[in-house]
Design a protein around this motif. Structure first.
Motif, PDB file in Angstrom:
ATOM      1  N   LYS A 111       0.822  -1.212   0.000  1.00 44.71           N
ATOM      2  CA  LYS A 111       0.000   0.000   0.000  1.00 44.71           C
ATOM      3  C   LYS A 111       0.859   1.266   0.000  1.00 44.71           C
ATOM      4  CE  LYS A 111      -3.494  -0.183   2.815  1.00 44.71           C
ATOM      5  NZ  LYS A 111      -4.344  -0.035   4.042  1.00 44.71           N
ATOM      6  N   GLY A 112       1.923   1.264   0.807  1.00 36.67           N
ATOM      7  CA  GLY A 112       2.741   2.460   0.909  1.00 36.67           C
ATOM      8  C   GLY A 112       3.580   2.759  -0.308  1.00 36.67           C
ATOM      9  N   HIS A 113       3.645   1.828  -1.265  1.00 38.07           N
ATOM     10  CA  HIS A 113       4.484   2.015  -2.462  1.00 38.07           C
ATOM     11  C   HIS A 113       3.672   2.445  -3.681  1.00 38.07           C
ATOM     12  CE1 HIS A 113       8.087   0.203  -0.603  1.00 38.07           C
ATOM     13  NE2 HIS A 113       7.218  -0.576   0.023  1.00 38.07           N
TER      14      HIS A 113
ATOM     15  N   ARG B 134      -4.914   9.040   0.538  1.00 39.50           N
ATOM     16  CA  ARG B 134      -4.592   9.257   1.950  1.00 39.50           C
ATOM     17  C   ARG B 134      -4.130   7.964   2.604  1.00 39.50           C
ATOM     18  NH1 ARG B 134      -7.171   9.207   6.854  1.00 39.50           N
ATOM     19  NH2 ARG B 134      -9.176   8.582   6.006  1.00 39.50           N
ATOM     20  N   GLU B 135      -4.731   6.834   2.229  1.00 42.35           N
ATOM     21  CA  GLU B 135      -4.306   5.541   2.759  1.00 42.35           C
ATOM     22  C   GLU B 135      -2.896   5.206   2.293  1.00 42.35           C
ATOM     23  OE1 GLU B 135      -7.682   2.407   2.960  1.00 42.35           O
ATOM     24  OE2 GLU B 135      -8.105   3.629   1.181  1.00 42.35           O
ATOM     25  N   VAL B 136      -2.601   5.552   1.035  1.00 46.68           N
ATOM     26  CA  VAL B 136      -1.280   5.266   0.473  1.00 46.68           C
ATOM     27  C   VAL B 136      -0.201   6.063   1.205  1.00 46.68           C
ATOM     28  CG1 VAL B 136       0.171   5.472  -1.590  1.00 46.68           C
ATOM     29  CG2 VAL B 136      -2.190   4.631  -1.790  1.00 46.68           C
ATOM     30  N   SER B 137      -0.443   7.358   1.417  1.00 50.58           N
ATOM     31  CA  SER B 137       0.575   8.180   2.075  1.00 50.58           C
ATOM     32  C   SER B 137       0.738   7.791   3.537  1.00 50.58           C
ATOM     33  CB  SER B 137       0.237   9.672   1.948  1.00 50.58           C
ATOM     34  OG  SER B 137      -1.031   9.962   2.495  1.00 50.58           O
ATOM     35  N   SER B 138      -0.343   7.367   4.195  1.00 53.34           N
ATOM     36  CA  SER B 138      -0.245   6.901   5.582  1.00 53.34           C
ATOM     37  C   SER B 138       0.582   5.625   5.664  1.00 53.34           C
ATOM     38  CB  SER B 138      -1.652   6.662   6.147  1.00 53.34           C
ATOM     39  OG  SER B 138      -1.591   6.160   7.467  1.00 53.34           O
ATOM     40  N   ALA B 139       0.340   4.690   4.739  1.00 53.10           N
ATOM     41  CA  ALA B 139       1.108   3.443   4.731  1.00 53.10           C
ATOM     42  C   ALA B 139       2.569   3.701   4.393  1.00 53.10           C
ATOM     43  CB  ALA B 139       0.500   2.466   3.733  1.00 53.10           C
TER      44      ALA B 139
ATOM     45  N   ARG C 113     -14.413   8.797   1.671  1.00 49.63           N
ATOM     46  CA  ARG C 113     -13.950   7.929   2.748  1.00 49.63           C
ATOM     47  C   ARG C 113     -13.369   6.642   2.168  1.00 49.63           C
ATOM     48  NH1 ARG C 113     -18.412  10.481   5.133  1.00 49.63           N
ATOM     49  NH2 ARG C 113     -17.791  11.642   7.002  1.00 49.63           N
ATOM     50  N   PRO C 114     -12.320   6.100   2.839  1.00 51.35           N
ATOM     51  CA  PRO C 114     -11.699   4.873   2.325  1.00 51.35           C
ATOM     52  C   PRO C 114     -12.722   3.766   2.127  1.00 51.35           C
ATOM     53  CG  PRO C 114     -10.366   5.816   4.090  1.00 51.35           C
ATOM     54  CD  PRO C 114     -11.637   6.612   4.044  1.00 51.35           C
ATOM     55  N   GLY C 115     -12.689   3.158   0.937  1.00 53.63           N
ATOM     56  CA  GLY C 115     -13.568   2.042   0.635  1.00 53.63           C
ATOM     57  C   GLY C 115     -14.977   2.422   0.241  1.00 53.63           C
ATOM     58  N   GLY C 116     -15.297   3.717   0.235  1.00 52.72           N
ATOM     59  CA  GLY C 116     -16.644   4.154  -0.097  1.00 52.72           C
ATOM     60  C   GLY C 116     -16.675   5.086  -1.295  1.00 52.72           C
ATOM     61  N   GLU C 117     -17.875   5.329  -1.800  1.00 49.69           N
ATOM     62  CA  GLU C 117     -18.043   6.256  -2.912  1.00 49.69           C
ATOM     63  C   GLU C 117     -17.986   7.697  -2.397  1.00 49.69           C
ATOM     64  OE1 GLU C 117     -18.350   5.664  -6.204  1.00 49.69           O
ATOM     65  OE2 GLU C 117     -17.886   3.571  -5.731  1.00 49.69           O
TER      66      GLU C 117
ATOM     67  N   SER D  30      -6.153  18.290  -0.997  1.00 50.01           N
ATOM     68  CA  SER D  30      -6.562  17.296  -0.007  1.00 50.01           C
ATOM     69  C   SER D  30      -5.506  17.223   1.087  1.00 50.01           C
ATOM     70  CB  SER D  30      -6.757  15.927  -0.654  1.00 50.01           C
ATOM     71  OG  SER D  30      -5.546  15.479  -1.244  1.00 50.01           O
ATOM     72  N   ARG D  31      -5.841  16.498   2.141  1.00 45.46           N
ATOM     73  CA  ARG D  31      -4.910  16.320   3.246  1.00 45.46           C
ATOM     74  C   ARG D  31      -4.193  14.984   3.106  1.00 45.46           C
ATOM     75  NH1 ARG D  31      -7.905  17.974   8.824  1.00 45.46           N
ATOM     76  NH2 ARG D  31      -6.011  16.955   9.580  1.00 45.46           N
ATOM     77  N   SER D  32      -2.910  15.011   3.340  1.00 40.64           N
ATOM     78  CA  SER D  32      -2.126  13.790   3.311  1.00 40.64           C
ATOM     79  C   SER D  32      -2.492  12.921   4.506  1.00 40.64           C
ATOM     80  CB  SER D  32      -0.636  14.135   3.352  1.00 40.64           C
ATOM     81  OG  SER D  32       0.140  13.009   3.670  1.00 40.64           O
ATOM     82  N   GLY D  33      -2.264  11.611   4.372  1.00 41.75           N
ATOM     83  CA  GLY D  33      -2.476  10.709   5.485  1.00 41.75           C
ATOM     84  C   GLY D  33      -1.317  10.674   6.462  1.00 41.75           C
ATOM     85  N   GLN D  34      -0.269  11.442   6.197  1.00 43.15           N
ATOM     86  CA  GLN D  34       0.884  11.442   7.087  1.00 43.15           C
ATOM     87  C   GLN D  34       0.561  12.199   8.379  1.00 43.15           C
ATOM     88  OE1 GLN D  34       4.720  12.324   5.475  1.00 43.15           O
ATOM     89  NE2 GLN D  34       4.158  11.660   3.424  1.00 43.15           N
ATOM     90  N   ARG D  35       0.945  11.602   9.509  1.00 44.49           N
ATOM     91  CA  ARG D  35       0.729  12.252  10.805  1.00 44.49           C
ATOM     92  C   ARG D  35       1.917  13.104  11.210  1.00 44.49           C
ATOM     93  NH1 ARG D  35      -0.694   7.820  15.084  1.00 44.49           N
ATOM     94  NH2 ARG D  35      -0.840   9.698  16.387  1.00 44.49           N
TER      95      ARG D  35
END
Length: 391
Positions: free
Chosen positions: A129-131, A168-173, A314-318, A359-364
């Motif tokens: 996911k992170g790649h 966002r999921e990709v950047s978090s991973a 939202r992740p996984g949703g439309e 958009s906002r990155s998934g990075q914390r």
């Protein structure tokens, strides 16, 4: 589970040290540590034997070969106790010495680079996911990856649907992978906030350090020098600007209850003309959006003439339908501008103009501004700050 060393040694006939000559690429650490394939030990070469048996059954080729890539720590003697028999990690190191397998600090980058360049199928249970920022071809792929599944006492290999993951999921991973490589995850896999929430200074002049842990000390990832703790670091949120689905620029915004930040045309000057046409560039106002950080939350208001829109994905949703972003011209007599501000949450994306999204990155824990999300922006606003400051 005990090892049959003779049978394990026979697996060498299927190991090909040259990726260009191999029939398949194999994520060795992932396979050896995949407990769902059998056994209670953290690592076991018996799982590799089951996968190679399954590969022979799948292809009908008794001489099928794999180019196996491992993480360095799989071969580290400090982890020998993870195996049911000390002969197993010794055999891995022997294969490595004979150039039958390869090892790197992290296996995934080389594994995916080979897969992309050669078109060779990959055997792994990892989602990578992170790649996916660097390897967008993985998104939704259905014919380049095989996953081992336990069926009774044996294993079969099944084609994988790699699915699509939100940016966002990709950047978090990706952040999680980088923290793991820097040893900034604790024993339960949680980020080391005691390090990440502090600012650090490298003794090498001009270095903006990325911290890592080595022997319990915080060091610079580049120079391996001890870092000086400069105290707590204010939280940041990373904002990403995508053009036609590809991230082309970014900005880090420091949470600051006393300031507002304006994003406008100047922040897109760094994006090359071949990625952003002149017509859309002209439609972006010099002062397009105002972003307000209050008590760790982010809110936004439209100042533009183009009239921007917002939706939630939202992740996984439309995604929800686009709706107008609250605009400054909606301010009525006696109304505070604060009342118009709309929350800008982690799952929201703003269409600045058609095809240009914020958009906002998934990075914390986004790094310093030169690090970037996918590529360093070629130019920055003249003031050199993270975003234009107001107030």
């Amino acid at each position: 589970m005990t090892s049959d060393l003779t049978d394990l040694r026979l697996m060498a006939r299927h190991l090909e040290g040259d990726p260009e000559q191999a029939d398949f690429l194999l994520d060795l650490s992932n396979i050896v540590r995949e407990r769902s394939l059998g056994g209670a030990d953290r690592s076991s070469l018996h799982r590799l034997r089951l996968v190679l048996d399954a590969l022979r059954d799948l292809t009908g080729d008794r001489e099928v070969t794999v180019h196996a890539i491992a993480d360095d720590n799989l071969l580290n003697p400090a982890h020998d106790a993870d195996f049911p028999d000390p002969a197993e990690p010794a055999l891995l190191r022997e294969w490595h010495d004979r150039s039958l397998i390869t090892a790197h600090a992290t296996a995934d980058p080389d594994l995916l680079d080979h897969a992309k360049a050669l078109g060779t199928p990959v055997i792994s249970s990892d989602n990578f996911k992170g790649h996916r920022g660097r390897h967008e071809w993985i998104q939704g792929n259905q014919d380049r990856f095989l996953k081992p599944e336990r069926v009774g006492p044996s294993v079969r290999l099944v084609p994988r649907d790699m699915r699509f993951f939100a940016d966002r999921e990709v950047s978090s991973a990706d952040e999680h992978d980088r923290l793991r490589a820097a040893r900034l995850l604790d024993q339960r896999g949680r980020p080391r906030s005691d390090v990440l929430e502090h600012a650090w200074q490298c003794p090498v002049v001009g270095c903006t350090p990325k911290p890592a842990l080595a022997r319990g000390k915080v060091v610079c990832q580049v120079h391996r020098t001890l870092l000086h703790d400069c105290g707590p670091r204010r939280p940041r949120v990373q904002l990403k600007i995508t053009v036609d689905g590809v991230c082309r620029a970014w900005d880090n915004l420091t949470h600051d209850d006393t300031r507002e930040f304006v994003l406008g045309r100047g922040h897109l000057d760094r994006i090359e003309d071949r990625h952003l046409d002149e017509d859309r560039r002209r439609r972006i106002s010099r002062r397009h959006l105002v972003l307000v950080s209050r008590h760790g939350t982010l809110r936004v208001l439209d100042l533009s003439t183009a009239l921007s829109s917002v939706r939630t994905r939202r992740p996984g949703g439309e995604p929800t339908p686009w709706e107008p972003l609250p605009h400054l011209n909606q301010l009525s007599a006696g109304q505070s501008r604060e009342e118009l501000l709309r929350a800008f949450g982690p799952d929201d994306e703003i269409e600045i103009v058609p095809g240009v999204l914020l958009s906002r990155s998934g990075q914390r824990w986004p790094g310093e501004r030169h690090e970037g999300v996918r590529a360093k922006p070629p130019r920055r606003p003249r003031d050199g700050d993270d975003l234009t400051r107001v107030g």
